[in-house]
Design a protein around this motif. Structure first.
Motif, PDB file in Angstrom:
ATOM      1  N   ASP A   1       0.843  -1.193   0.000  1.00  0.00           N
ATOM      2  CA  ASP A   1       0.000   0.000   0.000  1.00  0.00           C
ATOM      3  C   ASP A   1       0.883   1.249   0.000  1.00  0.00           C
ATOM      4  O   ASP A   1       1.494   1.580   1.025  1.00  0.00           O
ATOM      5  N   PRO A   2       0.971   2.000  -1.103  1.00  0.00           N
ATOM      6  CA  PRO A   2       1.874   3.155  -1.144  1.00  0.00           C
ATOM      7  C   PRO A   2       1.353   4.357  -0.372  1.00  0.00           C
ATOM      8  O   PRO A   2       2.115   5.287  -0.081  1.00  0.00           O
ATOM      9  N   ARG A   3       0.051   4.373  -0.032  1.00  0.00           N
ATOM     10  CA  ARG A   3      -0.519   5.544   0.623  1.00  0.00           C
ATOM     11  C   ARG A   3      -0.577   5.417   2.146  1.00  0.00           C
ATOM     12  O   ARG A   3      -0.680   6.426   2.844  1.00  0.00           O
ATOM     13  N   LEU A   4      -0.514   4.204   2.665  1.00  0.00           N
ATOM     14  CA  LEU A   4      -0.723   4.014   4.094  1.00  0.00           C
ATOM     15  C   LEU A   4       0.366   4.679   4.925  1.00  0.00           C
ATOM     16  O   LEU A   4       0.091   5.237   5.996  1.00  0.00           O
ATOM     17  N   GLY A   5       1.614   4.635   4.475  1.00  0.00           N
ATOM     18  CA  GLY A   5       2.695   5.216   5.250  1.00  0.00           C
ATOM     19  C   GLY A   5       2.524   6.710   5.460  1.00  0.00           C
ATOM     20  O   GLY A   5       2.661   7.217   6.585  1.00  0.00           O
ATOM     21  N   VAL A   6       2.216   7.454   4.385  1.00  0.00           N
ATOM     22  CA  VAL A   6       2.050   8.901   4.533  1.00  0.00           C
ATOM     23  C   VAL A   6       0.764   9.222   5.289  1.00  0.00           C
ATOM     24  O   VAL A   6       0.692  10.221   6.008  1.00  0.00           O
ATOM     25  N   ILE A   7      -0.255   8.378   5.147  1.00  0.00           N
ATOM     26  CA  ILE A   7      -1.482   8.580   5.916  1.00  0.00           C
ATOM     27  C   ILE A   7      -1.202   8.420   7.407  1.00  0.00           C
ATOM     28  O   ILE A   7      -1.670   9.214   8.238  1.00  0.00           O
ATOM     29  N   ALA A   8      -0.428   7.397   7.776  1.00  0.00           N
ATOM     30  CA  ALA A   8      -0.105   7.174   9.183  1.00  0.00           C
ATOM     31  C   ALA A   8       0.726   8.326   9.744  1.00  0.00           C
ATOM     32  O   ALA A   8       0.505   8.768  10.884  1.00  0.00           O
ATOM     33  N   LEU A   9       1.691   8.831   8.972  1.00  0.00           N
ATOM     34  CA  LEU A   9       2.461   9.981   9.431  1.00  0.00           C
ATOM     35  C   LEU A   9       1.569  11.200   9.640  1.00  0.00           C
ATOM     36  O   LEU A   9       1.697  11.921  10.638  1.00  0.00           O
ATOM     37  N   ALA A  10       0.663  11.431   8.702  1.00  0.00           N
ATOM     38  CA  ALA A  10      -0.252  12.562   8.841  1.00  0.00           C
ATOM     39  C   ALA A  10      -1.158  12.397  10.056  1.00  0.00           C
ATOM     40  O   ALA A  10      -1.481  13.378  10.740  1.00  0.00           O
ATOM     41  N   GLU A  11      -1.565  11.170  10.341  1.00  0.00           N
ATOM     42  CA  GLU A  11      -2.397  10.922  11.525  1.00  0.00           C
ATOM     43  C   GLU A  11      -1.644  11.251  12.810  1.00  0.00           C
ATOM     44  O   GLU A  11      -2.226  11.796  13.760  1.00  0.00           O
ATOM     45  N   ILE A  12      -0.358  10.914  12.861  1.00  0.00           N
ATOM     46  CA  ILE A  12       0.445  11.241  14.045  1.00  0.00           C
ATOM     47  C   ILE A  12       0.499  12.755  14.240  1.00  0.00           C
ATOM     48  O   ILE A  12       0.338  13.274  15.350  1.00  0.00           O
ATOM     49  N   GLY A  13       0.728  13.480  13.138  1.00  0.00           N
ATOM     50  CA  GLY A  13       0.767  14.931  13.231  1.00  0.00           C
ATOM     51  C   GLY A  13      -0.571  15.526  13.622  1.00  0.00           C
ATOM     52  O   GLY A  13      -0.634  16.463  14.427  1.00  0.00           O
ATOM     53  N   SER A  14      -1.660  15.004  13.078  1.00  0.00           N
ATOM     54  CA  SER A  14      -2.996  15.508  13.402  1.00  0.00           C
ATOM     55  C   SER A  14      -3.328  15.288  14.873  1.00  0.00           C
ATOM     56  O   SER A  14      -3.901  16.163  15.535  1.00  0.00           O
ATOM     57  N   ARG A  15      -2.990  14.103  15.391  1.00  0.00           N
ATOM     58  CA  ARG A  15      -3.275  13.839  16.803  1.00  0.00           C
ATOM     59  C   ARG A  15      -2.452  14.757  17.694  1.00  0.00           C
ATOM     60  O   ARG A  15      -2.923  15.217  18.742  1.00  0.00           O
ATOM     61  N   ALA A  16      -1.209  15.037  17.304  1.00  0.00           N
ATOM     62  CA  ALA A  16      -0.384  15.938  18.101  1.00  0.00           C
ATOM     63  C   ALA A  16      -0.954  17.359  18.115  1.00  0.00           C
ATOM     64  O   ALA A  16      -0.713  18.113  19.064  1.00  0.00           O
ATOM     65  N   LEU A  17      -1.701  17.738  17.074  1.00  0.00           N
ATOM     66  CA  LEU A  17      -2.260  19.084  16.985  1.00  0.00           C
ATOM     67  C   LEU A  17      -3.636  19.204  17.620  1.00  0.00           C
ATOM     68  O   LEU A  17      -4.207  20.299  17.640  1.00  0.00           O
ATOM     69  N   SER A  18      -4.174  18.115  18.133  1.00  0.00           N
ATOM     70  CA  SER A  18      -5.479  18.181  18.783  1.00  0.00           C
ATOM     71  C   SER A  18      -5.382  19.017  20.058  1.00  0.00           C
ATOM     72  O   SER A  18      -4.330  19.068  20.700  1.00  0.00           O
ATOM     73  N   PRO A  19      -6.464  19.704  20.461  1.00  0.00           N
ATOM     74  CA  PRO A  19      -6.423  20.526  21.682  1.00  0.00           C
ATOM     75  C   PRO A  19      -6.039  19.726  22.916  1.00  0.00           C
ATOM     76  O   PRO A  19      -5.411  20.262  23.837  1.00  0.00           O
ATOM     77  N   ALA A  20      -6.408  18.440  22.960  1.00  0.00           N
ATOM     78  CA  ALA A  20      -6.077  17.633  24.135  1.00  0.00           C
ATOM     79  C   ALA A  20      -4.580  17.356  24.240  1.00  0.00           C
ATOM     80  O   ALA A  20      -4.047  17.220  25.345  1.00  0.00           O
ATOM     81  N   THR A  21      -3.885  17.280  23.105  1.00  0.00           N
ATOM     82  CA  THR A  21      -2.447  16.987  23.109  1.00  0.00           C
ATOM     83  C   THR A  21      -1.613  18.267  23.025  1.00  0.00           C
ATOM     84  O   THR A  21      -0.678  18.461  23.788  1.00  0.00           O
TER      85      THR A  21
END
Length: 414
Positions: A275-295
C-alpha cells in the motif's frame, strides 16, 4: 516484488509467534541432542560437575526466564498501547514486527523450554555421563546467549515505542513502500489510464481492504486464457462484494475467475506491504493527533513534516522503470496529487491555527517543489490551499509572519 510462496513466508516470518516457535523448537532439539551426541561420539569428554550442578543451573534458568518472559510481554504490550494512544493505531503493526523485541522474547521462551526439557531429561536418566557434560557446556552457551540478549533488550527498551521511535518506524515503512512504488508504479505490468469498453468485471465475495496483489498469478491466468486483465482495486482500496477487483477483456472460466479472486488478498485492515498511501497517511495521523487541543504538541507535528519531506525527496529522486514483466496485466498507478493530499491536507487543516506548523509546512512544500520542478505545481497548489486555510484561522500578528514566509517560498516556486 515478492509474490506467491515467498510473500506468504515473509508475512509468517514477521509474526512474533513464528519466531518464538522456531526458537523453542531449536532449544528443545538442542537439549535432547546432548544425550544423543554423547552416545555417538567416538571419544569421551567427561568433566566432574559435582552434585547436580547442571540441574541447579537449569532450574535457575527455568524460573528466571519465566519471569523475564512475562516482563518482556508486559513491556511490549505497554509500548503497543502507548503507540495506539499517542501516535496512531496504524503504527502498532510496525512495533509488533520489531525484530529486536521478537528476538528477545523468542530467546527467553527458548531458554525456558531448553531448561525445562533438560530438567525432565535429567530426571528420567536420559543423559549418560558424557551427555551430562555436553549438556553442561550447552547450558553455558545458552546462559551467554540469554545475557547478551537481555542487555540488548534493556538498551532497546529505552526507545521502543516512544514517539520518535514510532515516527522513525512509520517513515521507514512509508519510504520502503513508496520507493518500490516509484521505481515500479505498475508492479511490472503495463500502464493504463482508461478502462476499455467491453470488459467483464470480476468481483470478490469479501469486504475489507486490498492488502496484496499477486501480480505473477494474475499474469499466469491471463496468459493461459489469452486475455488482458485490468487491475481496478489497488492495495489500500476498500472493496466489498459489489466492487470490481479486476476486469478482463474476455469471459473467464470458473476456475480462472476463482484464481484471480484469490490473487487479490482482502483483509479487514490495511497493510504496509504494497500500500503506497498508508505510510504517509499514518504519518499525517500522528501529526494531526499531536495538533489536537487535548495533546497540543506542535513539535511532534513539525517532526512529522520533516519526516514527510525526507520521504518525498527520496521518492521524487527515483527513476521509474519502463520494464514490463507482465504483458497481459494492466495497472493504473497511484498518482502524486493523491499522495500529497494524503500527507499534507490533515496537517494543513488541523494545524491551521498554529503558525509554527504552517511556516514549517510552507518551507517543506517549497523544498519539495524545488526538488522536482516538473511536478512542482502539485506542491504549489497544496501550499496555496494551506495558506488560505491558515490565513483565515490566524490572528493579525501571526498572519504577518505566515505571509512573509509564503511570499518568500512561493516566489521561488518554478
Amino acid at each position: 516484488m515478492t509474490t506467491g510462496i515467498g510473500a506468504v513466508l515473509g508475512r509468517i516470518g514477521r509474526q512474533v509467534w513464528a519466531r518464538a516457535a522456531l526458537y523453542t523448537i531449536a532449544s528443545v532439539v538442542f537439549a535432547l541432542a546432548a544425550g544423543a551426541v554423547g552416545t555417538l561420539v567416538p571419544f569421551r569428554v567427561v568433566v566432574d560437575l559435582g552434585q547436580d550442578s547442571v540441574g541447579t543451573i537449569l532450574q535457575i534458568i527455568a524460573s528466571s526466564m519465566l519471569t523475564v518472559t512475562t516482563f518482556s510481554l508486559t513491556a511490549m504490550v505497554t509500548a503497543y498501547s502507548a503507540a495506539t494512544t499517542t501516535a496512531t493505531p496504524r503504527a502498532t503493526q510496525l512495533l509488533i514486527e520489531d525484530r529486536t523485541s521478537q528476538n528477545a522474547l523468542s530467546t527467553f521462551v527458548g531458554g525456558f523450554a531448553f531448561s525445562l526439557v533438560g530438567l525432565i531429561a535429567l530426571s528420567t536418566g536420559y543423559y549418560g555421563e558424557q551427555g551430562r557434560t555436553i549438556l553442561f557446556f550447552g547450558t553455558l552457551v545458552m546462559v551467554a546467549l540469554i545475557v547478551v540478549t537481555l542487555l540488548r533488550w534493556i538498551a532497546h527498551l529505552s526507545t521502543f515505542g516512544r514517539m520518535a521511535d514510532v515516527i522513525d518506524r512509520v517513515e521507514t515503512a512509508a519510504l520502503r513502500t513508496l520507493t518500490t512504488h516509484a521505481e515500479s508504479p505498475t508492479l511490472g505490468a503495463r500502464r493504463f489510464t482508461e478502462l476499455p469498453t467491453g470488459t467483464s468485471a470480476v468481483r470478490g465475495d469479501a469486504s475489507g481492504y486490498v492488502t496484496f496483489i499477486d501480480i505473477a498469478v494474475i499474469e499466469r491466468v491471463a496468459a493461459r486464457a489469452d486475455l488482458g486483465v485490468y487491475i481496478l482495486a489497488l492495495p489500500g482500496s476498500m472493496v466489498d462484494a459489489r466492487t470490481p477487483l479486476v476486469a478482463t477483456t474476455a469471459p473467464l472460466e470458473d476456475a480462472d475467475r476463482a484464481a484471480l479472486i484469490r490473487a487479490v488478498r482482502v483483509r479487514p485492515h490495511r497493510d504496509y506491504e504494497q500500500d503506497p498511501r498508508l505510510g504517509v497517511i499514518a504519518l499525517a495521523e500522528i501529526g494531526s493527533r499531536a495538533l489536537s487541543p487535548a495533546t497540543n504538541d506542535p513539535g511532534t507535528a513539525i517532526d512529522v513534516i520533516a519526516a514527510l519531506q525526507r520521504v518525498f525527496e527520496t521518492v521524487l529522486s527515483c527513476t521509474p522503470s519502463d520494464d514490463v514483466a507482465h504483458e497481459h496485466v494492466f495497472v493504473r498507478p497511484v498518482v502524486l496529487p493523491d499522495l500529497v493530499t494524503d500527507a499534507f491536507r490533515p496537517l494543513a487543516r488541523d494545524g491551521a491555527s498554529v503558525v509554527e506548523v504552517q511556516i514549517r509546512l510552507q518551507k517543506c512544500l517549497d523544498a519539495l517543489a524545488r526538488t522536482d520542478p516538473e511536478r512542482s505545481a502539485v506542491f504549489r497548489t497544496m501550499a496555496a490551499t494551506a495558506y488560505e486555510r491558515s490565513h483565515a484561522a490566524l490572528d493579525e500578528w501571526d498572519v504577518g509572519d505566515l505571509e512573509q514566509t509564503y511570499r518568500a517560498t512561493s516566489g521561488r516556486l518554478p
